[in-house]
Design an enzyme around this catalytic site. Sequence first.
Site, PDB file in Angstrom:
ATOM      1  N   HIS A 344     -11.594  66.145 -72.976  1.00  0.00           N
ATOM      2  CA  HIS A 344     -11.868  64.168 -73.801  1.00  0.00           C
ATOM      3  C   HIS A 344     -13.353  64.668 -75.006  1.00  0.00           C
ATOM      4  CE1 HIS A 344     -11.690  60.756 -75.100  1.00  0.00           C
ATOM      5  NE2 HIS A 344     -12.723  60.394 -75.264  1.00  0.00           N
ATOM      6  N   ALA A 345     -12.764  64.302 -75.390  1.00  0.00           N
ATOM      7  CA  ALA A 345     -14.194  64.595 -76.928  1.00  0.00           C
ATOM      8  C   ALA A 345     -15.615  63.866 -76.724  1.00  0.00           C
ATOM      9  CB  ALA A 345     -13.522  64.451 -78.314  1.00  0.00           C
ATOM     10  N   HIS A 374     -16.169  60.822 -85.320  1.00  0.00           N
ATOM     11  CA  HIS A 374     -16.047  59.651 -84.561  1.00  0.00           C
ATOM     12  C   HIS A 374     -17.818  60.486 -84.161  1.00  0.00           C
ATOM     13  CE1 HIS A 374     -16.105  56.659 -81.194  1.00  0.00           C
ATOM     14  NE2 HIS A 374     -16.663  57.616 -80.484  1.00  0.00           N
ATOM     15  N   GLU A 375     -17.444  61.751 -83.297  1.00  0.00           N
ATOM     16  CA  GLU A 375     -19.394  62.387 -82.820  1.00  0.00           C
ATOM     17  C   GLU A 375     -19.689  62.858 -83.254  1.00  0.00           C
ATOM     18  OE1 GLU A 375     -18.130  61.740 -79.029  1.00  0.00           O
ATOM     19  OE2 GLU A 375     -15.737  62.874 -79.937  1.00  0.00           O
ATOM     20  N   HIS A 378     -22.066  60.072 -83.177  1.00  0.00           N
ATOM     21  CA  HIS A 378     -23.274  59.536 -82.063  1.00  0.00           C
ATOM     22  C   HIS A 378     -24.237  60.855 -82.317  1.00  0.00           C
ATOM     23  CE1 HIS A 378     -20.412  57.469 -79.621  1.00  0.00           C
ATOM     24  NE2 HIS A 378     -19.503  58.324 -79.704  1.00  0.00           N
ATOM     25  N   GLU A 402     -20.596  53.492 -80.784  1.00  0.00           N
ATOM     26  CA  GLU A 402     -19.066  54.295 -80.771  1.00  0.00           C
ATOM     27  C   GLU A 402     -18.998  53.701 -82.825  1.00  0.00           C
ATOM     28  OE1 GLU A 402     -17.770  55.964 -79.236  1.00  0.00           O
ATOM     29  OE2 GLU A 402     -19.223  55.210 -77.294  1.00  0.00           O
ATOM     30  N   HIS A 503     -11.046  57.129 -69.658  1.00  0.00           N
ATOM     31  CA  HIS A 503     -12.391  56.299 -69.499  1.00  0.00           C
ATOM     32  C   HIS A 503     -12.022  56.040 -67.693  1.00  0.00           C
ATOM     33  CE1 HIS A 503     -12.003  57.280 -73.561  1.00  0.00           C
ATOM     34  NE2 HIS A 503     -13.166  56.426 -73.253  1.00  0.00           N
ATOM     35  N   ARG A 512     -16.853  48.338 -75.573  1.00  0.00           N
ATOM     36  CA  ARG A 512     -17.745  49.386 -77.141  1.00  0.00           C
ATOM     37  C   ARG A 512     -16.422  49.832 -77.613  1.00  0.00           C
ATOM     38  NH1 ARG A 512     -20.323  54.455 -73.782  1.00  0.00           N
ATOM     39  NH2 ARG A 512     -20.771  52.043 -72.014  1.00  0.00           N
ATOM     40  N   TYR A 513     -15.498  50.182 -77.902  1.00  0.00           N
ATOM     41  CA  TYR A 513     -14.877  50.158 -78.557  1.00  0.00           C
ATOM     42  C   TYR A 513     -14.016  49.044 -79.408  1.00  0.00           C
ATOM     43  CZ  TYR A 513     -15.180  54.926 -75.936  1.00  0.00           C
ATOM     44  OH  TYR A 513     -15.662  55.567 -75.541  1.00  0.00           O
TER      45      TYR A 513
HETATM   46  O1  X8Z Z   1     -13.011  58.548 -75.871  1.00  0.00           O
HETATM   47  C1  X8Z Z   1     -13.797  57.675 -77.175  1.00  0.00           C
HETATM   48  C2  X8Z Z   1     -14.608  58.783 -78.144  1.00  0.00           C
HETATM   49  C3  X8Z Z   1     -15.231  59.679 -77.138  1.00  0.00           C
HETATM   50  S1  X8Z Z   1     -16.817  58.188 -77.233  1.00  0.00           S
HETATM   51  C4  X8Z Z   1     -13.426  60.401 -78.518  1.00  0.00           C
HETATM   52  N1  X8Z Z   1     -12.027  57.588 -77.988  1.00  0.00           N
HETATM   53  C5  X8Z Z   1     -11.667  56.157 -77.040  1.00  0.00           C
HETATM   54  C6  X8Z Z   1     -10.629  56.803 -76.954  1.00  0.00           C
HETATM   55  O2  X8Z Z   1     -10.384  57.808 -76.861  1.00  0.00           O
HETATM   56  O3  X8Z Z   1      -9.696  56.222 -75.491  1.00  0.00           O
HETATM   57  C7  X8Z Z   1     -12.494  56.776 -79.755  1.00  0.00           C
HETATM   58  C8  X8Z Z   1     -12.001  55.466 -80.080  1.00  0.00           C
HETATM   59  C9  X8Z Z   1     -11.133  54.976 -78.570  1.00  0.00           C
HETATM   60 ZN    ZN Z   2     -17.779  57.750 -78.553  1.00  0.00          ZN
END
Ligand code: X8Z
Ligand code: ZN
Length: 604
Positions: A344-345, A374-375, A378, A402, A503, A512-513
């Site tokens: 997971h990034a 996205h990364e 950050h 985010e 998550h 946050r998203y």
């Molecule tokens: O988890 C992330 C990023 C890392 S902060 C890749 N995101 C959420 C997800 O993948 O569920 C970005 C958008 C939503």
């Molecule tokens: Zn992120």
Amino acid sequence: MNLKHYSYALATALSLACATTAAQADDHKQPKESAKEFVDRVEKEGLELAKEVEAAYWVRSTYITGDTGVLAAKAGERSLAFESRVVNQAKQYKGTDMAPDTARAIELMLRGSAAPAPDDAALRSELAQVLTDMEGAYGSGKYCNEAGECRELQELEAVLADSRDYDELLDVWRGWRTVSPAYRDDYQRFVELGNQGAKDAGFANLAEAWKSNYDMTGAEFTIEARRLWDQVKPFYEELHCHVRAKLSEQYGADKVPLDQPIPAHLLGNMWSQTWENIYPIMEPHAGVASLDVTAALKEQGYDELKMVQTAEGFFTSLGLPELPESFYKNSLIKKPRDRNVVCHASAWDLDNGNDPRIKQCVEVTEEQFGTLHHELGHIYYYLMYKDLPPIFKGGAHDGFHEAIGDTIQLSMTPSYLQAKGLIDEVEESPEATLNKQMKLALEKIAFLPFGKMIDEWRWKVFSGEISVDDYNQGWWDLRTEYQGVAAPVERSEADFDAGAKYHIPGNTPYTRYFLSFIMQFQFHKALCEKAGHTGPLHECSIYQNKDAGKALGEMLAMGQSKPWPDAMEALTGQRKMDASAIIDYFAPLNAYLKEQNQGRQCGW
Ligand code: X8Z
Ligand code: ZN
């Protein structure tokens, strides 16, 4: 442990930090230390401990073994001990006389972290362990089918994205959900420990701790998030209605009934969180303005490195600095073949801003190209607030952090993609606009209820409103209520479907998203105004615009030194989060959907 995704200022200082011995710490408890001295000391000790803890977490995430688990849990335990000490000391200064910056620092220290430290050392140790175990289990999860073939998450996700075979989709959807039941008990224990930590830090429960990070009360935040959801809900319902009708055509009304929630495995994504992968089914005007960026990236021989460099190129075109050499040296951008990693990034702020890194198992697809931006959002936050006092390093709130990279992506218009040679020509027509908007809405609008419901579930779990006997039922109730999706096969309390989303075992707050997806359109609008754009917002790209870059950079450089409305105002002139920009952006699509849905019965 807050540092996993990106270490916010405070999170860094608090939850990492301090190789001091107990004896040293006791010395510091002397009440004569002024608030300012206290803050300075916490920052200094925090940085020291952060070095060690970050290194342990990084190695753990990029090399999952029993041994790295031991090291990460130990480091986590030390960082929780530090946090516990800091919070208990900071309480003594609350309400006393001090300079505004010091007061802000104390206030930030007293906010709830994702997993606040219990006062009891044995519980802290257990908390660190359970978090390390859950994330490791997710990161090394595999689904082995009856034939004994095992696949990892990214392989399963690729099937979800591309297959249109109902049963094959069902197999991988169900398959990934065989991984999470193993840590359902761990999660239950985490909830107990996290709640204890929250109570020890002065909150009613962990939900209240999480809601304490927005410069308003928890109750106000709940209302604020609800207000934003109410703003976008009618548009989501139009999109849902049309998508369901199209899927019903594709798979048959027996599989997708027109008055029921959509089966969750048909939306092109393992969690039905974004739906752009079913764009080919949804394309309003077949063949108009080809948007297949994945194919173009592959044809042009892009590899992981070139994708990162191209993303960096967007940021530098705005006048933002180049990434340090260490970024390329130390980041993990290619999935190692010989070991388990947390794919997971994420983006990491190591060594106090001097060693930022990303960790992403990059594949050559449009989706991953987006995630790279996205990364880097950050990473550019880290770079821009690098010189602030450690405690002020962080997003204005976590939704800001985010939103940055995603804001940039909104400028990846057809003209930009053409400039990069990723599409042949820019077709300008109402049909082309609609196609483009549909694709983006399948990502940005479809996500909103998902972004909202994850923490609705956790807030209820933390407060006890959803008991451990109802984890799965409570999850699907919310999935249905918010998203209008349903499990395609019967589920039970032997399952742990919430835990199949990173998550949850990774314990990263998710509201946050939701906030980010709304704010990024506000930011895009403001930046386009700075860039002098006139005309519809969806045609604007800030690529190469230094005025927009300056405004963005200035907001990033504020970090969390001020309440977030100040940062919001600096960039947008507004002091509130507001969904008008995202709604206005999609005006053409909204009209199209309303027309398409005429005569249909929407809702579920
Ligand atoms: O988890 C992330 C990023 C890392 S902060 C890749 N995101 C959420 C997800 O993948 O569920 C970005 C958008 C939503
Ligand atoms: Zn992120």
